[in-house]
Design a protein around this motif. Structure first.
Motif, short mmCIF file in Angstrom:
data_model
loop_
_atom_site.label_atom_id
_atom_site.label_comp_id
_atom_site.label_asym_id
_atom_site.label_seq_id
_atom_site.Cartn_x
_atom_site.Cartn_y
_atom_site.Cartn_z
N UNK A 280 4.44 8.54 12.32
CA UNK A 280 3.66 7.33 12.42
C UNK A 280 2.58 8.91 11.75
N UNK A 281 2.14 9.65 12.70
CA UNK A 281 1.76 10.94 12.21
C UNK A 281 1.70 11.54 11.26
N UNK A 282 2.61 11.70 10.69
CA UNK A 282 3.35 12.15 9.24
C UNK A 282 2.68 11.66 7.77
N UNK A 283 3.21 10.19 8.23
CA UNK A 283 2.77 9.57 7.52
C UNK A 283 1.20 8.26 7.25
N UNK A 284 0.46 9.78 8.55
CA UNK A 284 -1.16 9.23 7.95
C UNK A 284 -1.28 10.10 7.10
N UNK A 285 -1.13 11.28 7.04
CA UNK A 285 -1.72 12.76 6.46
C UNK A 285 -1.03 12.39 4.82
N UNK A 286 0.57 11.76 4.36
CA UNK A 286 1.17 11.73 3.66
C UNK A 286 -0.13 10.60 2.82
N UNK A 287 -0.25 9.08 3.25
CA UNK A 287 -1.38 7.86 2.55
C UNK A 287 -2.29 9.08 2.31
N UNK A 288 -3.12 9.38 3.57
CA UNK A 288 -4.70 10.04 3.20
C UNK A 288 -4.42 11.34 2.12
N UNK A 289 -3.60 11.63 1.59
CA UNK A 289 -3.09 12.37 0.23
C UNK A 289 -2.62 11.33 -0.86
N UNK A 290 -2.28 10.08 -0.61
CA UNK A 290 -2.07 8.67 -1.68
C UNK A 290 -3.09 7.70 -1.46
N UNK B 63 -2.43 4.38 -5.84
CA UNK B 63 -1.06 3.80 -5.52
C UNK B 63 -0.01 3.40 -6.41
N UNK B 64 -0.35 4.41 -7.70
CA UNK B 64 1.23 4.62 -8.53
C UNK B 64 2.16 5.31 -8.71
N UNK B 65 1.63 6.14 -7.25
CA UNK B 65 2.99 6.84 -6.98
C UNK B 65 3.68 6.43 -6.30
N UNK B 66 5.56 6.89 -6.46
CA UNK B 66 6.33 6.11 -6.34
C UNK B 66 6.71 6.66 -4.39
N UNK B 67 5.71 6.81 -4.43
CA UNK B 67 6.29 7.13 -2.85
C UNK B 67 5.07 5.73 -1.45
N UNK B 68 4.41 5.54 -2.67
CA UNK B 68 2.62 5.00 -1.83
C UNK B 68 3.87 3.50 -1.11
N UNK B 69 4.70 2.81 -2.19
CA UNK B 69 4.40 0.77 -1.03
C UNK B 69 6.12 1.97 -0.45
N UNK B 70 6.90 2.69 -0.51
CA UNK B 70 7.94 2.97 0.54
C UNK B 70 6.77 3.88 1.29
N UNK B 71 6.40 4.44 1.32
CA UNK B 71 5.92 4.71 2.87
C UNK B 71 4.72 3.58 3.47
N UNK B 72 3.43 2.90 2.36
CA UNK B 72 3.14 1.65 3.20
C UNK B 72 4.30 0.73 4.21
N UNK B 73 5.56 0.74 3.30
CA UNK B 73 6.49 -0.46 3.52
C UNK B 73 6.78 0.09 4.74
#
Length: 328
Positions: free
Chosen positions: A259-269, A273-283
């Protein structure tokens, strides 16, 4: 994992060189030394989220005419603190000789640290002569004019493994990396960044694909620290690495770390919203948040909003995306 085990003997031979010739362009001007805004400012480009820089996320208010003098001073002091330029220092303190069947070469230990403050995340990598040579040839294709006064050490027939020769090589390659890093166009190039991180990335993702999550995690933690320093101009570039760390922690049953690293990734995304990692990361983050007892409703809203804007198409899971990285 030895990257050179299938290579025939190269000799790694070159003539003694005591100095790297420096051209006037290598000396940093006042503008270069004060390029913090260009170096750190994050530009938003939603049309190309893979290479766009990331919009700043400081919680500081924007300057306005309603601010008092003290408030303005505090604001700009805070902005200066957040936009301080990152500079890297390269040192080659030691080497080791590797002998294999039909092959003998020198590996140079490169320590990369951030200057200006204590760096608790220094990075250590190893490269051989052929790695430097490949980097030089690749960079000349794009930066021939910028590098025209840079002399790259040539090979020689004998004396490659003497202490004197190895010490000269250490100094030459240290200066060579420093010279390249002094040019903004070079240090931001994919070829230069790949030289510093790609071998370790390939090993880490190979471990991830093989289910060796602990080993992959160990390598990725080291590499992401360097990658973050190299991509301050475009923080979104480290999103795949952060997501790989999420996958490793999750499969090692460490949801808090994931979760900690996921928050860092979401901050950059957040602006992409169209980034290929955005939806998989949110899920993945929704699952983790639910498991950890954190707020997952806001993440669910973002996911539904993002899916509503997308065409109906297959969306890979976060792990499926991660295992596709760095496949040669």
């Amino acid at each position: 994992m030895d990257r050179d085990q299938h290579h025939p003997a190269e000799g790694d031979q070159w003539e003694p060189v005591t100095d790297i010739t420096r051209c006037p362009a290598a000396a940093q001007s006042d503008e270069e030394q004060n390029e913090t805004e260009a170096e750190i400012s994050f530009q938003v480009n939603n049309d190309n989220p893979e290479t766009a820089a990331f919009s700043g996320t400081s919680n500081s208010p924007s300057p306005s005419s309603s601010m008092t003098t003290k408030q303005l001073q505090d604001y700009w002091r805070n902005e200066k603190r957040h936009c301080r330029q990152v500079k890297l220092l390269f040192e080659i303190p030691s080497t080791r000789i590797v002998e294999q069947y039909l092959s003998k070469y020198v590996l140079y230990k490169i320590i990369i640290i951030q200057t200006g403050s204590f760096d608790g995340n220094k990075t250590v990598i190893e490269r051989r002569y052929s790695d430097f040579e490949k980097l030089h040839k690749n960079l000349l294709k794009d930066f021939d004019e910028e590098m025209e006064d840079l002399t790259f050490p040539k090979k020689c027939l004998t004396g490659n493994f003497t202490e004197e020769m190895i010490n000269e090589r250490k100094l030459a390659f240290r200066d060579y990396l420093g010279f390249l890093y002094s040019m903004k166009c070079v240090r931001r190039s994919k070829k230069f960044i790949d030289f510093l991180i790609r071998p370790e990335m390939e090993e880490a993702y190979g471990c991830l694909r093989g289910g060796q999550y602990t080993k992959a995690l160990e390598i990725l933690v080291q590499v992401v620290a360097l990658q973050e320093k190299l991509t301050k101009h475009s923080p979104i570039l480290i999103v795949p690495t952060l997501c790989a760390l999420v996958v490793c922690h999750k499969d090692l049953e460490n949801p808090a770390g994931a979760y900690e690293y996921g928050e860092k990734a979401l901050l950059r995304l957040q602006m992409h919203g169209g980034h290929r990692y955005y939806v998989p990361l949110l899920e993945t983050m929704i699952t983790l948040a639910y498991e950890l007892g954190k707020d997952f409703l806001s993440l669910q809203e973002k996911l539904e909003e993002s899916k509503a804007k997308r065409d109906q198409m297959k969306v890979f899971t976060l792990k499926e995306l991660a295992v596709r990285e760095y496949i040669q």
